[in-house]
Structures are given as structure tokens and as C-alpha cells.
Design an enzyme around this catalytic site. Structure first.
Site, PDB file in Angstrom:
ATOM      1  N   TRP A 198      20.073  67.123  13.504  1.00 11.96           N
ATOM      2  CA  TRP A 198      19.537  66.123  12.572  1.00 11.96           C
ATOM      3  C   TRP A 198      18.400  66.785  11.792  1.00 11.96           C
ATOM      4  O   TRP A 198      17.561  67.476  12.376  1.00 11.96           O
ATOM      5  CB  TRP A 198      19.003  64.881  13.300  1.00 11.96           C
ATOM      6  CG  TRP A 198      18.314  63.980  12.314  1.00 11.96           C
ATOM      7  CD1 TRP A 198      18.905  63.190  11.378  1.00 11.96           C
ATOM      8  CD2 TRP A 198      16.894  63.843  12.119  1.00 11.96           C
ATOM      9  NE1 TRP A 198      17.948  62.569  10.613  1.00 11.96           N
ATOM     10  CE2 TRP A 198      16.703  62.945  11.047  1.00 11.96           C
ATOM     11  CE3 TRP A 198      15.769  64.394  12.743  1.00 11.96           C
ATOM     12  CZ2 TRP A 198      15.441  62.585  10.582  1.00 11.96           C
ATOM     13  CZ3 TRP A 198      14.514  64.037  12.286  1.00 11.96           C
ATOM     14  CH2 TRP A 198      14.354  63.132  11.214  1.00 11.96           C
ATOM     15  N   GLU A 232      24.192  64.653  12.432  1.00 10.96           N
ATOM     16  CA  GLU A 232      23.746  63.247  12.418  1.00 10.96           C
ATOM     17  C   GLU A 232      23.243  62.860  11.033  1.00 10.96           C
ATOM     18  O   GLU A 232      22.271  63.420  10.536  1.00 10.96           O
ATOM     19  CB  GLU A 232      22.623  63.076  13.457  1.00 10.96           C
ATOM     20  CG  GLU A 232      22.029  61.675  13.500  1.00 10.96           C
ATOM     21  CD  GLU A 232      20.881  61.544  14.500  1.00 10.96           C
ATOM     22  OE1 GLU A 232      20.437  62.577  15.065  1.00 10.96           O
ATOM     23  OE2 GLU A 232      20.415  60.406  14.712  1.00 10.96           O
ATOM     24  N   LYS A 256      21.865  60.069   8.016  1.00  7.34           N
ATOM     25  CA  LYS A 256      20.836  59.043   7.969  1.00  7.34           C
ATOM     26  C   LYS A 256      20.775  58.464   6.569  1.00  7.34           C
ATOM     27  O   LYS A 256      21.116  59.140   5.598  1.00  7.34           O
ATOM     28  CB  LYS A 256      19.489  59.685   8.338  1.00  7.34           C
ATOM     29  CG  LYS A 256      18.357  58.694   8.514  1.00  7.34           C
ATOM     30  CD  LYS A 256      17.193  59.338   9.259  1.00  7.34           C
ATOM     31  CE  LYS A 256      16.039  58.368   9.363  1.00  7.34           C
ATOM     32  NZ  LYS A 256      14.951  58.862  10.193  1.00  7.34           N
ATOM     33  N   ASP A 264      24.128  57.336  14.545  1.00  8.81           N
ATOM     34  CA  ASP A 264      22.940  56.679  15.095  1.00  8.81           C
ATOM     35  C   ASP A 264      22.932  55.283  14.492  1.00  8.81           C
ATOM     36  O   ASP A 264      22.916  55.139  13.266  1.00  8.81           O
ATOM     37  CB  ASP A 264      21.694  57.486  14.697  1.00  8.81           C
ATOM     38  CG  ASP A 264      20.401  56.886  15.227  1.00  8.81           C
ATOM     39  OD1 ASP A 264      20.210  55.666  15.075  1.00  8.81           O
ATOM     40  OD2 ASP A 264      19.557  57.637  15.752  1.00  8.81           O
ATOM     41  N   HIS A 271      20.767  54.239  11.543  1.00  7.54           N
ATOM     42  CA  HIS A 271      20.807  55.076  10.347  1.00  7.54           C
ATOM     43  C   HIS A 271      21.717  54.567   9.234  1.00  7.54           C
ATOM     44  O   HIS A 271      22.196  55.348   8.420  1.00  7.54           O
ATOM     45  CB  HIS A 271      21.228  56.491  10.717  1.00  7.54           C
ATOM     46  CG  HIS A 271      20.155  57.248  11.425  1.00  7.54           C
ATOM     47  ND1 HIS A 271      20.235  58.590  11.672  1.00  7.54           N
ATOM     48  CD2 HIS A 271      18.971  56.846  11.923  1.00  7.54           C
ATOM     49  CE1 HIS A 271      19.146  58.987  12.317  1.00  7.54           C
ATOM     50  NE2 HIS A 271      18.370  57.945  12.494  1.00  7.54           N
ATOM     51  N   HIS A 289      24.032  57.976  18.892  1.00 10.02           N
ATOM     52  CA  HIS A 289      22.653  57.716  19.276  1.00 10.02           C
ATOM     53  C   HIS A 289      22.526  56.213  19.301  1.00 10.02           C
ATOM     54  O   HIS A 289      22.558  55.570  18.254  1.00 10.02           O
ATOM     55  CB  HIS A 289      21.663  58.296  18.259  1.00 10.02           C
ATOM     56  CG  HIS A 289      21.261  59.689  18.565  1.00 10.02           C
ATOM     57  ND1 HIS A 289      20.395  60.404  17.778  1.00 10.02           N
ATOM     58  CD2 HIS A 289      21.585  60.508  19.599  1.00 10.02           C
ATOM     59  CE1 HIS A 289      20.213  61.604  18.310  1.00 10.02           C
ATOM     60  NE2 HIS A 289      20.926  61.691  19.409  1.00 10.02           N
ATOM     61  N   ASP A 322      15.123  52.160  10.348  1.00  7.96           N
ATOM     62  CA  ASP A 322      15.366  53.008  11.519  1.00  7.96           C
ATOM     63  C   ASP A 322      14.111  53.052  12.372  1.00  7.96           C
ATOM     64  O   ASP A 322      13.339  53.991  12.333  1.00  7.96           O
ATOM     65  CB  ASP A 322      15.748  54.427  11.056  1.00  7.96           C
ATOM     66  CG  ASP A 322      15.817  55.402  12.221  1.00  7.96           C
ATOM     67  OD1 ASP A 322      16.333  55.008  13.265  1.00  7.96           O
ATOM     68  OD2 ASP A 322      15.347  56.532  12.060  1.00  7.96           O
ATOM     69  N   ASP A 373      13.859  52.696  15.754  1.00  8.11           N
ATOM     70  CA  ASP A 373      13.974  53.248  17.100  1.00  8.11           C
ATOM     71  C   ASP A 373      13.358  52.357  18.170  1.00  8.11           C
ATOM     72  O   ASP A 373      12.676  52.839  19.067  1.00  8.11           O
ATOM     73  CB  ASP A 373      13.361  54.664  17.148  1.00  8.11           C
ATOM     74  CG  ASP A 373      14.061  55.623  16.217  1.00  8.11           C
ATOM     75  OD1 ASP A 373      15.208  55.955  16.476  1.00  8.11           O
ATOM     76  OD2 ASP A 373      13.450  56.025  15.194  1.00  8.11           O
ATOM     77  N   ASP A 420      18.577  56.976  21.885  1.00  6.41           N
ATOM     78  CA  ASP A 420      17.561  57.512  20.977  1.00  6.41           C
ATOM     79  C   ASP A 420      16.606  56.402  20.529  1.00  6.41           C
ATOM     80  O   ASP A 420      16.861  55.723  19.547  1.00  6.41           O
ATOM     81  CB  ASP A 420      18.242  58.158  19.752  1.00  6.41           C
ATOM     82  CG  ASP A 420      17.224  58.759  18.787  1.00  6.41           C
ATOM     83  OD1 ASP A 420      16.058  58.917  19.164  1.00  6.41           O
ATOM     84  OD2 ASP A 420      17.611  59.078  17.632  1.00  6.41           O
TER      85      ASP A 420
HETATM   86  C1  RNT Z   1      15.828  60.510  13.513  1.00  9.93           C
HETATM   87  C2  RNT Z   1      17.046  60.771  14.310  1.00  9.93           C
HETATM   88  C3  RNT Z   1      16.923  61.793  15.386  1.00  9.93           C
HETATM   89  C4  RNT Z   1      15.658  61.704  16.186  1.00  9.93           C
HETATM   90  C5  RNT Z   1      15.646  62.535  17.446  1.00  9.93           C
HETATM   91  C6  RNT Z   1      14.288  62.698  18.010  1.00  9.93           C
HETATM   92  O1  RNT Z   1      15.948  59.467  12.647  1.00  9.93           O
HETATM   93  O2  RNT Z   1      17.531  59.573  14.840  1.00  9.93           O
HETATM   94  O3  RNT Z   1      18.041  61.743  16.201  1.00  9.93           O
HETATM   95  O4  RNT Z   1      15.359  60.387  16.530  1.00  9.93           O
HETATM   96  O5  RNT Z   1      16.274  63.722  17.222  1.00  9.93           O
HETATM   97 ZN    ZN Z   2      19.143  59.717  16.231  1.00  9.91          ZN
END
Ligand code: RNT
Ligand code: ZN
Length: 413
Positions: free
Chosen positions: A180, A221, A223, A254, A257, A281, A289, A291, A321
Site C-alpha cells: 500500500w 491495496e 484506496k 480494504d 477504501h 483488510h 477511511d 480505521d 486493519d
Molecule cells: C491505509 C491502508 C494500509 C494501512 C496499514 C498500516 O489506508 O489501509 O493498509 O492501514 O498498512
Molecule cells: Zn488497509
């Protein structure tokens, strides 16, 4: 007297669902738990502050400050989460007595993790770290117009792939190496194609080194945007899906994302039609995003359903994640991981064959009626049985974390 589980088993059997089978299957599905919830994505290489459009907010006491503390905290999480677990590492979690640059990382910097994982029967997954570093220039890494910047990061990712492949070889299961990058722009770019062409070239160079697929699974990955990187993301969904398809690498989705009305649960089967493996993720986006810690919500259940009803237990590589620094981190870790397990178990307890048949026969009224009825089946009793068979604490697990906080975390000043 019948136990709660016996009664639940009967309730599920009435719908044609074998709870014993669900219990046996859920315990085998690997879930890769990210190491970075324990220290707010700091790592051990002295990074000053998290950058690249991601952020941890909050300053709850007790963040792990070194490998020993992070490993001890992770042990508590492991003891509270049932099932087959892996540990997901980031390159910045290298363990070294002397300073080491990201482009010079070697397998030996992760030997302590390999030992840790082996002792606990965990597989390891890996991530190069292309953020929180002065070589991120103008917000760019592999897509930078500066050759020396691109070269530094290419070397870093190559080093990480070599490490991941070696880990995979040693542990006997492939190590997922997920790329990523934070590359993008805050404001409307003057050139959208150039950065993507450079990223493509960088990736070509990175993947020109081949490793056996039994050692490493490479993923990319995408986004949609990040904080301070709102207008343009080099590694967008279309970019990586096409790159992956043409180059035999794997897509990592993810679920934080995408635009809020785009669902990863729907993307999984779309990709399964073309790919042998899809990586995830699992997180919880809140408006952006963000998290947040994974809750047991509709989308995670839907994701779990797509995995189990398509028999993709070994095709969808589940990784977590999220990172929250505003609450007890060990609890945050545990809550999200237990919820992933719950979602998988609940998904396995659904009468998928019957529901699918109704769909195929066009009996949509009955399908809707049934889908709603099964929501009140006694999933909780099967979950409790899963925890007790796995010798993991039930709904009083929080006491363990409280005691750990009092004894260990509160001492970290
Ligand atoms: C960031 C991505 C990525 C990170 C990690 C720490 O938006 O989701 O995967 O969260 O690699
Ligand atoms: Zn991620």
C-alpha cells in the site's frame, strides 16, 4: 437437561444447518491479526509521526514502546481470540540493535518475530512500509517524478518481498506481502497519468524478481483518498485491479477504501470470478477511511457470508486493519478480532443452499421472509460453545484486559 448449545444445535438443524460442521470449519479459517493496533502504527525504527493520509487519534495510556511490550500485549489478544490466527507485520516492526534503513532490511531483522510466531503456531504476513519516512517526497513514493525517491522505495519493497518469501518458505504457508502506498495529491492534479505510469514501472521492476507461490503471495491495496490527499490517489481501484489482472498479482480490498455506498462484500465475488486469491483488510470506515475498531455490523457479516458461501475459506485471505488510540489498545484489538470470528461463525450458520435455491427459483418473497427469520436464531449459544471449546474467555473477557491494564499497561509512562 439440554445445554444451550444442544438446543441451539436443534434450532439450526431445523433449518438444515449443521452447527457442529460450522464450529469445525470456523476454527480453521485463518485470520491475520495486524501488529500495528498495539502502538498506533509507530514501529521500532524511530518514526516520529504517522503520515501518508492515515491517522491514529487519541492518547489512551499504555501503547507498546518496544518489541517486548508489543509481543506481550499481542499474547493477551491471542489468548482472547478463538480460531486459527496469523500475525500481520509491517516492515517498521523490524527488530535491530543498530539503526537500519528501510532499503537495507533483511530477514534477520525479523527472526525474533519468526521465533515468536513459531512458538505460538502462527503464520506471518508482511507489509512494506511506504509512509512516515523522509523519503516520502511531496507525498509520493513509487510514483515520484524523482528517480532517487522511486529507487529507494523499489529497493525497500524488493527487500520486503525477499523477507516475506523467506518467512513463507520457513513457516510452510505463503506469506502475504501487501503493498500500500500513500501517493496522491491534496488538490486537483495537473497530471493524472504520469504518476500512474511511474507507479506501473516501479511495480514492474519490483515484480521482475520471481518467487515460488508457495512462499509468497503478492498483493496491491487500492484506496480512494486519504487525509490531506483528498483529490487524487495514484493507486486507485481501477489502477490496481488492472495491474493485478495483467501481472498475476492479487488485489487487496480494504473496506475503508471505497465510497461509502460501495461494498467490499460485493467486490469479493466479482474478483473470485477471475482470481484464485483475494486479500482483505477488514476495518470499519466511519464517513472516511477512519480505521475504527471492527464492530459486528451488516457489512462484516456480508463479507463473511461471501467467503463461506463461496467456499473461499482458503481463497480469501482475511487480514484486519484498524487502529484506535483513544481506548485500551489490547481491548480494541480483541474486540475487532473476536468480531471477525463471530461474523465467520454466524455466516457459517446460515442455510445458504436453501436461500440460494429460492433465489434461483425466483421466489423472492420467500427469500426475504426467510432471510429475516434466520436473524433471530440462537447464534450466541454456538458462539459461546466455540469459545469454550477453544478455551477462550466468554463475555467476561474484559476482566482479563482490565487486570492486564492495571498490572502492566498503567506502568508504561
Ligand atoms: C491505509 C491502508 C494500509 C494501512 C496499514 C498500516 O489506508 O489501509 O493498509 O492501514 O498498512
Ligand atoms: Zn488497509
Amino acid at each position: 437437561m439440554n445445554s444451550m448449545f444442544d438446543l441451539a444445535k436443534q434450532a439450526f438443524a431445523n433449518w438444515g444447518v449443521d452447527a457442529e460442521e460450522a464450529l469445525a470449519r470456523v476454527a480453521k479459517i485463518p485470520v491475520s491479526i495486524h501488529c500495528w493496533q498495539g502502538d498506533d502504527v509507530h514501529g521500532f525504527l524511530g518514526a516520529k509521526e504517522l503520515s501518508g493520509g492515515i491517522q491514529t487519534t487519541g492518547n489512551y495510556p499504555g501503547a507498546a514502546r518496544n518489541p517486548k511490550e508489543l509481543m506481550a500485549d499481542f499474547d493477551v489478544v491471542l489468548s482472547l481470540v478463538p480460531g486459527t490466527k496469523r500475525i500481520n507485520l509491517h516492515a517498521i516492526y523490524a527488530i535491530s540493535d543498530t539503526p537500519v534503513e528501510l532499503d537495507k532490511l533483511e530477514y534477520r531483522h525479523f527472526e525474533k518475530w519468526v521465533k515468536y510466531a513459531k512458538e505460538r503456531n502462527l503464520g506471518i504476513d508482511f507489509n512494506p512500509t511506504l509512509f512516515s519516512h523522509p523519503m516520502v517526497v511531496d507525498g509520493l513514493t513509487l510514483s515520484s517524478p524523482k528517480k532517487e525517491v522511486r529507487e529507494f522505495w523499489i529497493k525497500h519493497v524488493k527487500a520486503c518481498r525477499a523477507i516475506a518469501a523467506k518467512i513463507g518458505q520457513i513457516q510452510g504457508t505463503p506469506c502475504l506481502n501487501n503493498i500500500w502506498i500513500p501517493d496522491g495529491f491534496k488538490d486537483v492534479p495537473a497530471d493524472r497519468l504520469g504518476p500512474r505510469q511511474r507507479l506501473k514501472e516501479s511495480l514492474d521492476e519490483i515484480f521482475s524478481v520471481k518467487y515460488p507461490s508457495e512462499y509468497i503471495v503478492d498483493s496491491v491495496e487500492s484506496k480512494v483518498f486519504g487525509i490531506g490527499v483528498e483529490s487524487y490517489t495514484v493507486g486507485s481501484n481501477e489502477f490496481y485491479q488492472n495491474y493485478a489482472a495483467k501481472n498475476g498479482v492479487c488485489c487487496l480490498l480494504d473496506n475503508g477504501h471505497y465510497h461509502p455506498l460501495e461494498y467490499v462484500s460485493d467486490k469479493i465475488p466479482a474478483l473470485l470470478a477471475f482470481y484464485d486469491k483475494v486479500a482483505l483488510h477488514v476495518t470499519r470506515g466511519v464517513r472516511w477511511d477512519s480505521d475504527h475498531v471492527v464492530r459486528l455490523e451488516d457489512e462484516i457479516l456480508e463479507i463473511a457470508k461471501e467467503i463461506v458461501r463461496n467456499n473461499a475459506d482458503n481463497k480469501v485471505l482475511i487480514g484486519l486493519d484498524y487502529f484506535d488510540a483513544s481506548i485500551n489498545r489490547v481491548a480494541a484489538w480483541t474486540i475487532g478480532a473476536r468480531n471477525m470470528e463471530k461474523a465467520l461463525l454466524f455466516a457459517l450458520l446460515q442455510p445458504h443452499a436453501q436461500l440460494k435455491k429460492l433465489q434461483d427459483e425466483g421466489k423472492f418473497t420467500e427469500l426475504l421472509a426467510m432471510s429475516e427469520e434466520i436473524k433471530t436464531l440462537p447464534y450466541g449459544a454456538v458462539w459461546d460453545e466455540y469459545l469454550s471449546r477453544q478455551k477462550v474467555a466468554g463475555n467476561d473477557w474484559f476482566k482479563t484486559v482490565q487486570a492486564y491494564e492495571k498490572k502492566i499497561l498503567a506502568e508504561r509512562k
